[in-house]
Design a protein around this motif. Structure first.
Motif, short mmCIF file in Angstrom:
data_model
loop_
_atom_site.label_atom_id
_atom_site.label_comp_id
_atom_site.label_asym_id
_atom_site.label_seq_id
_atom_site.Cartn_x
_atom_site.Cartn_y
_atom_site.Cartn_z
N LYS A 1 6.40 -7.13 3.46
CA LYS A 1 6.84 -7.28 4.84
C LYS A 1 7.82 -6.17 5.22
N THR A 2 8.67 -5.77 4.29
CA THR A 2 9.59 -4.66 4.55
C THR A 2 8.82 -3.38 4.84
N LEU A 3 7.77 -3.14 4.07
CA LEU A 3 6.94 -1.96 4.30
C LEU A 3 6.18 -2.07 5.62
N PHE A 4 5.66 -3.25 5.93
CA PHE A 4 4.98 -3.46 7.21
C PHE A 4 5.94 -3.13 8.36
N ALA A 5 7.16 -3.64 8.26
CA ALA A 5 8.14 -3.43 9.34
C ALA A 5 8.47 -1.95 9.51
N ALA A 6 8.39 -1.20 8.40
CA ALA A 6 8.66 0.24 8.45
C ALA A 6 7.43 1.04 8.89
N LYS A 7 6.35 0.33 9.17
CA LYS A 7 5.09 0.96 9.60
C LYS A 7 4.57 1.94 8.54
N LEU A 8 4.64 1.48 7.29
CA LEU A 8 4.11 2.26 6.17
C LEU A 8 2.86 1.56 5.63
N PRO A 9 1.89 2.33 5.13
CA PRO A 9 0.62 1.75 4.66
C PRO A 9 0.78 1.14 3.27
N VAL A 10 0.61 -0.16 3.18
CA VAL A 10 0.86 -0.88 1.93
C VAL A 10 -0.42 -1.01 1.12
N ALA A 11 -0.33 -0.67 -0.17
CA ALA A 11 -1.48 -0.75 -1.07
C ALA A 11 -1.08 -1.50 -2.33
N VAL A 12 -2.03 -2.25 -2.88
CA VAL A 12 -1.75 -3.06 -4.06
C VAL A 12 -2.90 -2.94 -5.05
N LEU A 13 -2.56 -2.63 -6.29
CA LEU A 13 -3.49 -2.76 -7.41
C LEU A 13 -3.06 -3.97 -8.21
N SER A 14 -4.00 -4.83 -8.57
CA SER A 14 -3.63 -6.11 -9.18
C SER A 14 -4.72 -6.60 -10.11
N ASN A 15 -4.32 -7.41 -11.10
CA ASN A 15 -5.33 -8.10 -11.91
C ASN A 15 -5.78 -9.39 -11.24
N GLY A 16 -5.15 -9.75 -10.13
CA GLY A 16 -5.57 -10.91 -9.35
C GLY A 16 -4.98 -12.23 -9.77
N SER A 17 -4.29 -12.26 -10.89
CA SER A 17 -3.81 -13.54 -11.40
C SER A 17 -2.72 -14.16 -10.54
N GLY A 18 -1.93 -13.31 -9.88
CA GLY A 18 -0.84 -13.82 -9.05
C GLY A 18 -1.12 -13.77 -7.57
N LEU A 19 -2.34 -13.44 -7.20
CA LEU A 19 -2.69 -13.32 -5.79
C LEU A 19 -3.12 -14.68 -5.26
N THR A 20 -2.18 -15.57 -5.12
CA THR A 20 -2.45 -16.96 -4.77
C THR A 20 -2.80 -17.09 -3.28
N PRO A 21 -3.45 -18.19 -2.91
CA PRO A 21 -3.77 -18.41 -1.50
C PRO A 21 -2.55 -18.32 -0.59
N GLY A 22 -1.41 -18.84 -1.02
CA GLY A 22 -0.21 -18.77 -0.20
C GLY A 22 0.22 -17.34 0.08
N LYS A 23 0.17 -16.49 -0.93
CA LYS A 23 0.53 -15.09 -0.74
C LYS A 23 -0.50 -14.38 0.14
N VAL A 24 -1.76 -14.69 -0.06
CA VAL A 24 -2.82 -14.09 0.76
C VAL A 24 -2.59 -14.42 2.23
N ASP A 25 -2.35 -15.70 2.53
CA ASP A 25 -2.15 -16.11 3.92
C ASP A 25 -0.93 -15.43 4.53
N ALA A 26 0.15 -15.33 3.75
CA ALA A 26 1.37 -14.70 4.27
C ALA A 26 1.16 -13.22 4.55
N LEU A 27 0.40 -12.55 3.69
CA LEU A 27 0.15 -11.12 3.89
C LEU A 27 -0.78 -10.87 5.07
N ILE A 28 -1.77 -11.72 5.24
CA ILE A 28 -2.67 -11.58 6.39
C ILE A 28 -1.89 -11.76 7.69
N GLU A 29 -1.00 -12.73 7.71
CA GLU A 29 -0.22 -13.00 8.92
C GLU A 29 0.72 -11.84 9.25
N ALA A 30 1.32 -11.23 8.22
CA ALA A 30 2.29 -10.16 8.45
C ALA A 30 1.68 -8.78 8.47
#
Length: 352
Positions: A142-171
């Motif tokens: 969200k800090t990066l979004f607010a700064a209008k910077l392009p956010v990228a994530v590499l992940s193994n997917g284990s911590g990418l929970t539905p709650g985090k997904v929903d929060a990131l889509i909203e922000a």
């Protein structure tokens, strides 16, 4: 050549010169065989004379250009922890001491990165960690979004929970998300990664696969390029067809000699002439550890090549500083690098 062009005018030493293409990492522009400017530049490279336009466009330069850069990709690692021990990663052999980047340092770095919005393509919250495990992960995005910077994530997917997904889509959304997934076989997954996470990973991916989490959504199937790798790629492609994910097959590499696995040079490279590791690392990337240290490349797991410290320097001071200037000269063969220089053992190093 115009008489106004001084005798020190020369071909830009940072050009990536191939048989049918010439690329300039400082302008992010390429010329292809058949284009008029390509043919003119090729004649200069072969010993002919150039013109004022080639200098204006950055193909010819004068003086010391080792402090120039074009920042496209930042790796901003917010913590050291990872919850897997993958065979293709140094963490499997030498895990690092747990450390979290202070929030104040993160925010200061983000503020400085806003000066590079025009060229930045991605700010990755990842290096050798699993970014979604950080309890501050969504807030940092969200800090990066607010700064209008392009956010990228590499992940193994284990911590990418539905709650985090929903929060990131909203922000957000994110500019880019990439999940590394090597197999759908639970036993092999556990053996390859040291943890039995496949079930939770697939549940998380099934939740996100049809949701607009990022502009670009990929699954990378990692392997050693054999028949098993091919079969895993086909199975994962089939499972995620008709979703927002595109699936790619990538062969692992030896991390510039750190590991004995995957792609590696046949012998140390002698005449270095640049970097093709997702662009030019010394000219287009900035790699920041949780402690604020800047290293030449993500392949430098041992942090042998420190080019700056963002607890005492600014981003601009690092990018334009003497340490990174020296690394650029070594990587591009402007100066002869030490015999044990990391790039000599990297599959992505260019040679002449």
């Amino acid at each position: 050549m115009s008489s106004a062009i001084a005798t020190d005018l020369r071909v830009n030493p940072f050009l990536h010169i191939d048989a049918e293409r010439i690329y300039n990492p400082l302008t992010d522009r390429a010329l292809a065989a058949g284009e008029a400017e390509y043919e003119t530049l090729r004649r200069v490279i072969d010993g002919g004379v150039g013109d004022d336009q080639l200098e204006k466009d950055g193909w010819l330069v004068r003086g010391d250009v080792s402090r120039l850069h074009r920042l496209k990709i930042v790796s901003l690692e917010t913590m050291t922890a990872c919850n897997q021990k993958c065979y293709f990663c140094p963490v499997s052999i030498a895990p690092r001491e747990d450390y979290d980047m202070p929030v104040a340092l993160f925010e200061r770095i983000v503020n400085q990165l806003t000066a590079y919005r025009d060229t930045l393509e991605s700010v990755f919250l990842q290096s050798y960690n699993e970014p979604t495990l950080d309890r501050r992960f969504v807030d940092f995005c969200k800090t990066l979004f607010a700064a209008k910077l392009p956010v990228a994530v590499l992940s193994n997917g284990s911590g990418l929970t539905p709650g985090k997904v929903d929060a990131l889509i909203e922000a957000g959304p994110l500019r880019y998300i990439c999940i590394n997934l090597s197999t759908l076989d639970r036993e092999r997954y556990t053996r390859d990664r040291g943890e039995d996470h496949l079930g939770v990973v697939l549940r998380n991916l099934d939740y996100v696969k049809s949701r607009p989490l990022a502009d670009v959504m990929k699954i990378v199937v990692l392997g050693t390029g054999d028949a098993v790798h091919d079969a895993d790629f086909e199975a994962i492609t089939e499972r995620f067809k008709a979703t927002r994910f595109t699936v790619e097959r990538h062969v692992v590499m030896d991390r510039a000699g750190w590991l004995d696995v995957g792609l590696k040079p046949d012998a140390p490279k002698r005449h270095l002439a640049g970097c093709d590791n997702i662009g030019s690392r010394p000219l287009q990337h900035l790699h920041i550890t949780p402690r604020g240290q800047c290293v030449l490349c993500c392949e430098d797991y041992d942090e042998r090549y420190i080019v700056g410290d963002l607890t005492t320097n600014t981003v601009a001071e690092v990018l334009e500083g003497p340490e990174l200037a020296t690394m650029r000269k070594w990587v591009y063969g402007i100066e002869d690098a030490p015999d044990d220089f990391m790039c000599r053992d990297c599959v992505f190093a260019r040679t002449r």
